[in-house]
Scaffold this motif. Structure first.
Motif, PDB file in Angstrom:
ATOM      1  N   THR A 237      72.340   2.385 -38.905  1.00  0.00           N
ATOM      2  CA  THR A 237      73.216   3.339 -38.231  1.00  0.00           C
ATOM      3  C   THR A 237      73.049   4.736 -38.827  1.00  0.00           C
ATOM      4  OG1 THR A 237      75.064   2.883 -39.730  1.00  0.00           O
ATOM      5  CG2 THR A 237      74.924   1.556 -37.718  1.00  0.00           C
ATOM      6  N   VAL A 238      73.383   5.727 -38.028  1.00  0.00           N
ATOM      7  CA  VAL A 238      73.391   7.126 -38.448  1.00  0.00           C
ATOM      8  C   VAL A 238      74.736   7.708 -38.041  1.00  0.00           C
ATOM      9  CG1 VAL A 238      72.392   9.414 -38.091  1.00  0.00           C
ATOM     10  CG2 VAL A 238      70.893   7.412 -38.273  1.00  0.00           C
ATOM     11  N   GLN A 278      73.541  18.680 -32.349  1.00  0.00           N
ATOM     12  CA  GLN A 278      73.738  18.965 -30.928  1.00  0.00           C
ATOM     13  C   GLN A 278      73.873  17.673 -30.115  1.00  0.00           C
ATOM     14  OE1 GLN A 278      70.170  21.441 -30.558  1.00  0.00           O
ATOM     15  NE2 GLN A 278      71.461  23.184 -29.959  1.00  0.00           N
ATOM     16  N   LEU A 279      73.025  16.696 -30.410  1.00  0.00           N
ATOM     17  CA  LEU A 279      73.118  15.418 -29.707  1.00  0.00           C
ATOM     18  C   LEU A 279      74.474  14.767 -29.975  1.00  0.00           C
ATOM     19  CD1 LEU A 279      71.893  13.144 -28.026  1.00  0.00           C
ATOM     20  CD2 LEU A 279      70.834  12.254 -30.138  1.00  0.00           C
ATOM     21  N   GLY A 280      74.901  14.812 -31.235  1.00  0.00           N
ATOM     22  CA  GLY A 280      76.189  14.224 -31.583  1.00  0.00           C
ATOM     23  C   GLY A 280      77.345  14.922 -30.890  1.00  0.00           C
ATOM     24  N   GLU A 281      77.281  16.269 -30.807  1.00  0.00           N
ATOM     25  CA  GLU A 281      78.354  17.007 -30.133  1.00  0.00           C
ATOM     26  C   GLU A 281      78.413  16.656 -28.654  1.00  0.00           C
ATOM     27  OE1 GLU A 281      79.430  21.574 -28.819  1.00  0.00           O
ATOM     28  OE2 GLU A 281      78.416  21.280 -30.752  1.00  0.00           O
ATOM     29  N   LEU A 282      77.247  16.585 -28.015  1.00  0.00           N
ATOM     30  CA  LEU A 282      77.221  16.246 -26.593  1.00  0.00           C
ATOM     31  C   LEU A 282      77.841  14.869 -26.353  1.00  0.00           C
ATOM     32  CD1 LEU A 282      76.022  16.966 -23.689  1.00  0.00           C
ATOM     33  CD2 LEU A 282      74.176  15.411 -24.338  1.00  0.00           C
ATOM     34  N   LEU A 283      77.463  13.892 -27.164  1.00  0.00           N
ATOM     35  CA  LEU A 283      77.982  12.535 -26.989  1.00  0.00           C
ATOM     36  C   LEU A 283      79.477  12.481 -27.288  1.00  0.00           C
ATOM     37  CD1 LEU A 283      75.036  10.572 -28.658  1.00  0.00           C
ATOM     38  CD2 LEU A 283      75.519  10.780 -26.209  1.00  0.00           C
ATOM     39  N   TYR A 284      79.903  13.175 -28.323  1.00  0.00           N
ATOM     40  CA  TYR A 284      81.317  13.181 -28.706  1.00  0.00           C
ATOM     41  C   TYR A 284      82.176  13.769 -27.592  1.00  0.00           C
ATOM     42  CZ  TYR A 284      85.491  14.081 -31.559  1.00  0.00           C
ATOM     43  OH  TYR A 284      86.782  14.109 -32.059  1.00  0.00           O
ATOM     44  N   TRP A 332      68.165   4.311 -29.535  1.00  0.00           N
ATOM     45  CA  TRP A 332      69.434   4.243 -30.241  1.00  0.00           C
ATOM     46  C   TRP A 332      70.563   3.911 -29.268  1.00  0.00           C
ATOM     47  CZ3 TRP A 332      69.591   5.289 -35.588  1.00  0.00           C
ATOM     48  CH2 TRP A 332      68.417   5.830 -36.128  1.00  0.00           C
ATOM     49  N   HIS A 333      71.642   3.407 -29.799  1.00  0.00           N
ATOM     50  CA  HIS A 333      72.852   3.166 -29.014  1.00  0.00           C
ATOM     51  C   HIS A 333      73.985   3.995 -29.599  1.00  0.00           C
ATOM     52  CE1 HIS A 333      76.755   0.881 -28.471  1.00  0.00           C
ATOM     53  NE2 HIS A 333      76.417   1.178 -27.226  1.00  0.00           N
ATOM     54  N   TYR A 334      74.731   4.678 -28.719  1.00  0.00           N
ATOM     55  CA  TYR A 334      75.874   5.466 -29.178  1.00  0.00           C
ATOM     56  C   TYR A 334      77.116   4.589 -29.207  1.00  0.00           C
ATOM     57  CZ  TYR A 334      79.603   8.943 -29.388  1.00  0.00           C
ATOM     58  OH  TYR A 334      80.724   9.663 -29.748  1.00  0.00           O
ATOM     59  N   ALA A 335      77.662   4.379 -30.392  1.00  0.00           N
ATOM     60  CA  ALA A 335      78.892   3.609 -30.557  1.00  0.00           C
ATOM     61  C   ALA A 335      80.071   4.539 -30.305  1.00  0.00           C
ATOM     62  CB  ALA A 335      78.969   3.013 -31.966  1.00  0.00           C
ATOM     63  N   THR A 336      80.692   4.407 -29.140  1.00  0.00           N
ATOM     64  CA  THR A 336      81.755   5.334 -28.744  1.00  0.00           C
ATOM     65  C   THR A 336      82.983   5.217 -29.625  1.00  0.00           C
ATOM     66  OG1 THR A 336      82.673   3.744 -27.154  1.00  0.00           O
ATOM     67  CG2 THR A 336      80.983   5.259 -26.345  1.00  0.00           C
ATOM     68  N   ASP A 337      83.212   4.050 -30.213  1.00  0.00           N
ATOM     69  CA  ASP A 337      84.410   3.860 -31.031  1.00  0.00           C
ATOM     70  C   ASP A 337      84.234   4.396 -32.444  1.00  0.00           C
ATOM     71  OD1 ASP A 337      82.469   1.900 -31.439  1.00  0.00           O
ATOM     72  OD2 ASP A 337      83.929   0.390 -32.069  1.00  0.00           O
ATOM     73  N   HIS A 339      81.618   6.788 -33.268  1.00  0.00           N
ATOM     74  CA  HIS A 339      80.868   8.043 -33.221  1.00  0.00           C
ATOM     75  C   HIS A 339      79.684   7.991 -34.188  1.00  0.00           C
ATOM     76  CE1 HIS A 339      79.934  12.125 -32.288  1.00  0.00           C
ATOM     77  NE2 HIS A 339      80.216  12.596 -33.496  1.00  0.00           N
ATOM     78  N   GLU A 340      78.837   7.004 -33.943  1.00  0.00           N
ATOM     79  CA  GLU A 340      77.607   6.886 -34.716  1.00  0.00           C
ATOM     80  C   GLU A 340      76.526   6.280 -33.840  1.00  0.00           C
ATOM     81  OE1 GLU A 340      78.695   4.439 -38.025  1.00  0.00           O
ATOM     82  OE2 GLU A 340      78.279   2.568 -36.955  1.00  0.00           O
TER      83      GLU A 340
END
Length: 453
Positions: A237-238, A278-284, A332-337, A339-340
């Motif tokens: 995970t990241v 930037q990717l993290g902000e967009l997903l968040y 990768w998979h974005y874990a919405t719960d 945020h990783e």
């Protein structure tokens, strides 16, 4: 062989006294005569021909009672309470029955050559071969001895017995026109539709022609609801940085400006790729899980920035990365719960196929920096919904697309939604069962080229 039409009360109905009960409905029949009551009891017991019903009525009510019976029988048909079958030598070969709301009154057999409509479809229902036409509330069951009709009716012919044609015509299964004026190919209203598209549209937009519309919980008594989030399953995970929304709100362009600037960009700045932040902000900002709750049915529900019918939120996003500063390439998979990001697959032949297909679909000259693969965990929706389940998924894909578009535009990123994708290729790369979780949408994402405004 002398085929005749026989009738009975619909299969989910019962008659007692002056009431017909079916599903959750009670139809009251006032002032029934003795003959009418006897005829209704016969219909409740099984198939009856017109002669048997008329005899039952006249025995009790005399000839004068026949008109009243015919009027009542017609009302029962127009209310969809009667099924009709073709009987040959005492055996039923085909049966017309309602699957939605509307009349079951048989129409006249068409004159001249006939064939099956190209919008007719055959499927097995409860062990019986069943024919339906798109957008129609009636179906026809075919018994084994009558299945050869399908081959005969594939082309225009004049040899089908009239009683069978009456059932087929009543269910909308016959093509309009004739060999010299085939309306299904010459009229635009018919010709523009592919049968699969019209079947999907009719099933989901004409509730009177289907059962199970809305939240019917078709799997509620067989399976528990799926969890609100999938279990962790990544190779590693990241953690993603959490953006400061107050700071963003203070400096970001107005919503009107963002909406007016929104567009599809099919090129990326390869010298300065998108960053992990930037990717993290967009997903968040687009799809993080903001909270959970338990519905009245016991299903755990979620709250995310975009709307979801019933708050089921079945969509997941898998960033497929080829170039992102601070993040290794891979699926990768974005874990919405949490945020990783969870690594699902290292780069390889399987992920290369997805990259190549996305590049071709977007008509890009170079590989996209990130492909956002949108999947649906179908059970989250199909546990509760039946007829509207899959179209609801597609609606959710649309609102997620727009949310990602607007956030990416606000962040000055390049984004482009794709019109199609390969669920089989994603299943190969991810190891996910495509019937449990499959791709339903794709977008390419990256840094905006310097020449783009």
């Amino acid at each position: 062989m002398n085929p005749i039409i026989v009738s009975r009360l619909r299969r989910d109905a019962s008659f007692s006294g002056e009431h017909i009960r079916f599903a959750a409905t009670v139809r009251e029949l006032k002032n029934l005569s003795q003959g009418q009551g006897t005829a209704l009891k016969l219909l409740a017991e099984g198939d009856q021909d017109d002669a048997a019903l008329a005899a039952a009525v006249t025995t009790a009510d005399g000839e004068a009672g026949l008109l009243r019976w015919h009027m009542l029988f017609r009302r029962l048909n127009t209310s969809g309470l009667i099924e009709h079958a073709v009987q040959v030598d005492g055996d039923v070969t085909a049966r017309l029955y309602p699957v939605g709301r509307g009349s079951t009154l048989p129409v006249a057999a068409p004159a001249g050559p006939v064939r099956l409509s190209r919008f007719a479809e055959a499927r097995v229902v409860d062990g019986t071969l069943t024919l339906r036409a798109s957008g129609h509330h009636l179906a026809v069951e075919l018994m084994p001895r009558a299945t050869g009709l399908l081959g005969e009716l594939a082309t225009w012919n004049t040899g089908t017995p009239a009683p069978l044609l009456r059932l087929f015509a009543t269910a909308g299964l016959l093509a309009p026109g004739g060999p010299d004026e085939d309306l299904e190919t010459t009229e635009r209203s018919y010709a523009q539709w592919h049968p699969a598209d019209l079947a999907f549209h009719s099933r989901t937009r004409f509730p009177a022609t289907v059962g199970g519309y809305g939240g019917t919980y078709p799997l509620g008594d067989r399976f528990p609801p799926e969890p609100v989030s999938p279990p962790p399953s990544g190779l590693r995970t990241v953690a993603l940085p959490v953006p400061d929304l107050d700071e963003i709100a203070a400096t970001e362009p107005s919503f009107t400006e963002i909406l007016e600037r929104r567009g599809s960009t099919r090129a990326h700045d390869d010298e300065t790729p998108i960053t992990l932040a930037q990717l993290g902000e967009l997903l968040y900002r687009s799809l993080r899980r903001r909270g959970t709750m338990t519905g009245s049915d016991g299903q755990r529900l979620a709250n995310r920035p975009y709307p979801s019918g019933g708050s089921v939120h079945e969509l997941e996003v898998y960033p497929l990365v080829t170039a992102c500063e601070g993040l290794p390439a891979g699926l990768w998979h974005y874990a919405t719960d949490r945020h990783e990001l969870e690594l699902v697959a290292e780069p390889g032949k399987a992920t290369d196929v997805l990259v190549r297909e996305s590049r071709n679909a977007a008509m890009m000259e170079t590989d996209p920096q990130v492909v956002l693969l949108v999947t649906a965990r179908f059970g989250r929706v199909m546990w509760k919904y039946e007829t509207v389940a899959y179209p609801l998924v597609l609606k959710h894909v649309g609102v997620l697309y727009q949310t990602l578009y607007l956030v990416a535009t606000a962040m000055d990123l390049a984004v482009c939604g794709l019109g199609g994708g390969d669920a089989a290729a994603f299943a190969t790369a991810s190891g996910r069962d495509p019937l449990l979780e499959g791709t339903v949408g794709e977008l390419v994402l990256g840094s905006r080229p310097r020449t783009e405004g």
